[in-house]
Motif scaffolding. Structure first.
Motif, PDB file in Angstrom:
ATOM      1  N   ALA A 106       2.127   1.248  -3.011  1.00 45.65           N
ATOM      2  CA  ALA A 106       1.480   2.075  -3.799  1.00 45.65           C
ATOM      3  C   ALA A 106       0.528   3.119  -3.171  1.00 45.65           C
ATOM      4  N   ALA A 137       6.262   0.726  -7.007  1.00 39.86           N
ATOM      5  CA  ALA A 137       6.109  -0.295  -5.822  1.00 39.86           C
ATOM      6  C   ALA A 137       6.322  -1.651  -6.399  1.00 39.86           C
ATOM      7  N   ASN A 138       6.081  -1.888  -7.534  1.00 33.74           N
ATOM      8  CA  ASN A 138       5.902  -3.320  -8.115  1.00 33.74           C
ATOM      9  C   ASN A 138       6.997  -3.669  -8.968  1.00 33.74           C
ATOM     10  N   ASN A 158       7.462   7.873 -11.102  1.00 32.25           N
ATOM     11  CA  ASN A 158       6.844   7.702  -9.518  1.00 32.25           C
ATOM     12  C   ASN A 158       6.937   8.959  -8.858  1.00 32.25           C
ATOM     13  N   GLN A 195       1.209   7.226  -9.797  1.00 30.89           N
ATOM     14  CA  GLN A 195       2.290   6.161  -9.525  1.00 30.89           C
ATOM     15  C   GLN A 195       3.283   6.215  -8.645  1.00 30.89           C
ATOM     16  N   HIS A 203       4.828   0.015 -12.155  1.00 34.34           N
ATOM     17  CA  HIS A 203       4.551   0.955 -11.091  1.00 34.34           C
ATOM     18  C   HIS A 203       5.992   0.785 -10.304  1.00 34.34           C
ATOM     19  N   ILE A 228       4.796   6.162  -4.589  1.00 36.92           N
ATOM     20  CA  ILE A 228       4.965   5.303  -3.469  1.00 36.92           C
ATOM     21  C   ILE A 228       4.737   5.897  -2.357  1.00 36.92           C
ATOM     22  N   GLN A 281      -0.696   5.975   1.261  1.00 35.31           N
ATOM     23  CA  GLN A 281      -1.400   5.245   0.555  1.00 35.31           C
ATOM     24  C   GLN A 281      -2.756   5.901   0.051  1.00 35.31           C
TER      25      GLN A 281
END
Length: 689
Positions: free
Chosen positions: A663, A362-363, A142, A668, A360, A670, A307
């Protein structure tokens, strides 16, 4: 005495070494030894990049190596308290935990967070081990530069950037969103040489660059509007007919749609959004396109933390395409060369079939909670039974860290390999002590640097620390009967660093013996890519940003602002000198400003809010709140709140308690910079720490 060592006075030696940190510079060291112990580090004067001086992180590496806070034996948490244990006990417990997880729920129940913090080849052998277990769950890389690399692939079909040395041929250099003096200090000599040869250097950054002596012009734009500025520059270039019609006709696709999509993005219409005067946009476009020689753009990490960052980088690429400044001396866009990191992929398992389920960043928290909480888990989901973190600190570094910490605690057995008790290691169940770069053999190379470095173990490992590769070797032996791929791979794991280096040298065309004496050029990197004007896209042409993505980018730039009716500040997190994200924040006797839990505002913003330096302030976002001490600095633009990121929680840090897990559009990464906060003073009578 090896060929890398030179003897001076009796008991003294100098040994060639390299920095293991994943940063731009990849410094080459001369390590001073006295009676078998490291006494000092100095820059390798014979290295083309390091040029005899080191960045502020180098001395911190030595401090980390010698720190009294280093973990020197395995630690096992029993009834909430750390207890030392033997490697035999630690490895037996870890192997049994992995075995049980495989039998009970399969490889998907194992969470693997790789060592993305080092450029060491052997640090990547964790991928090979876990790939042999099957489809484990793995955190994606990331880093901010995954955004730019993805943008490069979209536009050119591959990720390649010119060498730094090519900058000395540029007439105009735009440093876009990179604080060179803080994060890329060894780029400065190239910029200074370019300036001496007549180049004009322009910095586009919301914050004033620390390297002001080499900057001819600083353009302070509103954070997150970089893409709109690039599109408006392109509009001027097209309107003034400064574009390279021949290059576009032969080597670029999507031109007509692009022209129509940006036709209305004149400087007059976008200036207020970007936060600068329209004439500045005209002058910048003219300087870039009509300087008399080629122009180069250096892309930083900060602008890749929104983003819409992927489209932003693509808009920058479009400037080079329109003016034909690709593959020319002194031209191009300097970002990263992913291929330079491909060395040894067959060795590490990255070049083989990868069955891992990537998540990811963020997830990650939401996926762990979804799979592990009974009231949320779907019937078909596989709970995570074991988590292994190799040289990473997600509790500190991932956005919305409160949610991640909750998810982390839901994993029954958590293992961390590190040098000391980071925020993540402190909340684990088993911690394995890792050897520093001075205690283990490795090869170092980077997607931002032209060289490959050989590193021998310089000093004996301290206490019971181990090189990380030895952990995977032992686990592969212990679990060989549990996975057929591990059984088939036993011949590999029975080898050692010298055998692996020889394999990589053969595959890469490197002379290993010569590499032991001096760093070598990375064979996967080109000095000036795309000289033949051939691109690895399906059409063989470079691709301009499509119309629909231009519209999305424009809307995103126009919406980068707080939504609350209350006074809000855009929260920017910075890298500070001497630190590397959450690395090198161990106990430091010489406390400096970066060791403090401070937040910076402009003096005018502080006065307006009736705040004074030293006030305790509560900073609130939708994610949570955190206490800071206020500082003011005239270099901070109005509307911004600036914080150094990476400070450990035990020292008062916790900036990612405030950041949303958003995301980016490509890659990938943030969107760490797309956060807005409210600030209020906390009377000391109300302080509860």
């Amino acid at each position: 005495m090896s060929s890398m060592q030179a003897s001076n006075k009796e008991g003294q030696q100098k040994v060639l070494s390299a920095c293991p940190l994943r940063c731009y510079d990849l410094c080459s060291f001369q390590v001073h030894l006295e009676n078998g112990q490291i006494s000092a580090l100095e820059g390798n004067a014979e290295h083309m990049v390091t040029k005899g001086f080191l960045c502020s992180r180098a001395e911190k590496l030595l401090e980390r190596h010698n720190s009294i806070d280093r973990i020197t034996s395995p630690l096992l948490k029993k009834e909430g308290r750390w207890q030392k244990c033997s490697w035999e006990e630690a490895m037996a417990i870890l192997a049994e935990s992995l075995d049980k997880a495989l039998v009970k729920s399969g490889p998907a129940s194992i969470l693997h967070i790789p060592n993305y913090a080092s450029t060491g080849l052997l640090k990547k052998l964790d991928r090979r081990f876990f790939n042999a277990l099957g489809a484990v769950t793995r955190l994606s890389d990331n880093s901010a530069y995954s955004v730019g690399i993805s943008a490069q692939k979209e536009d050119f079909g591959s990720s390649q950037s010119p060498a730094w040395a090519d900058l000395v041929r540029s007439r105009t250099i735009i440093i876009w969103g990179r604080q060179v003096a803080n994060t890329n200090i060894h780029l400065l000599p190239y910029l200074m040489e370019a300036k001496e040869k007549g180049a004009q250097i322009i910095a586009i950054d919301p914050l004033l660059p620390a390297s002001q002596e080499i900057i001819d012009q600083h353009i302070a734009i509103r954070p997150g509007t970089d893409g709109l500025l690039a599109l408006s520059m392109a509009q001027v270039i097209l309107a003034e007919r400064w574009w390279d019609s021949e290059f576009i006709a032969q080597h670029v696709e999507g031109f007509e749609a692009y022209v129509g999509a940006i036709a209305e993005l004149t400087p007059e219409k976008v200036a207020s959004t970007v936060g600068i005067e329209s004439k500045t946009i005209y002058e910048l476009a003219r300087r870039y396109a009509r300087s008399g020689r080629t122009s180069a753009i250096i892309v930083g990490a900060g602008l890749q933390k929104y983003q819409h960052s992927g489209h932003t980088v693509r808009a920058m690429h479009s400037l080079a395409m329109l003016t034909g400044q690709i593959g020319l001396p002194g031209g191009g866009v300097h970002l990263a060369t992913e291929q330079a990191g491909f060395m040894g992929r067959e060795l590490t398992g990255e070049g083989t079939a990868d069955l891992a389920h990537y998540v990811h960043g963020a997830n990650l928290a939401s996926e762990i909670l979804l799979r592990n909480q009974k009231n949320k888990a779907e019937e078909a989901s596989v709970p995570l039974e074991v988590a292994i973190v190799a040289g990473a600190n997600p509790v500190n570094q991932l956005a919305d860290s409160n949610s991640f910490l909750e998810a982390w605690h839901s994993v029954p057995f958590k293992v961390v390999i590190d040098f000391y008790l980071t925020d993540t290691a402190s909340s684990a169940d088993l911690v394995l002590p890792a050897a520093t770069s001075f205690e283990a053999d490795d090869l170092y190379y980077s997607p931002w640097n032209d060289y490959v470095h050989y590193q021998s173990a310089i000093v004996k490992p301290r206490g019971q620390v181990r090189a990380e590769y030895s952990i995977w070797q032992e686990l592969a032996q212990r679990l060989q009967s549990k996975a057929s791929a591990l059984q088939q791979d036993q011949a590999f794991w029975a080898q050692g660093p010298e055998d692996w280096f020889k394999q990589v040298a053969i595959q890469s065309g490197l002379n290993l013996e010569a590499l032991k004496k001096a760093p070598a050029l990375n064979p996967y990197r080109q000095i000036r890519p795309y000289q033949d004007r051939k691109f690895s896209t399906p059409s063989g042409k470079a691709r301009l940003l499509p119309e629909q993505d231009i519209l999305r980018l424009v809307q995103a730039c126009q919406m980068v602002k707080g939504k609350s009716k209350k006074k809000q500040y855009q929260l920017l997190t910075l890298h500070c000198q001497g630190r590397h994200n959450s690395q090198l924040w161990f106990e430091d006797k010489e406390m400096d400003e970066s060791n403090n839990n401070d937040l910076w505002l402009s003096p005018e913003e502080a006065r307006t809010a009736d705040l004074r330096p030293g006030d305790d302030i509560l900073v609130e976002t939708d994610q949570g709140n955190h206490l800071f001490s206020l500082r003011v600095d005239e270099k901070v633009p109005e509307g911004l709140a600036v914080v150094y990121q990476g400070l450990p929680h035990r020292e008062g840090g916790g900036i990612n308690k405030l950041t949303k897990a958003l995301a980016t559009d490509l890659g990938q990464s943030i969107a760490y910079h797309q956060n807005f906060c409210e600030i209020k003073k906390v009377p000391r009578a109300e302080m509860i720490r």
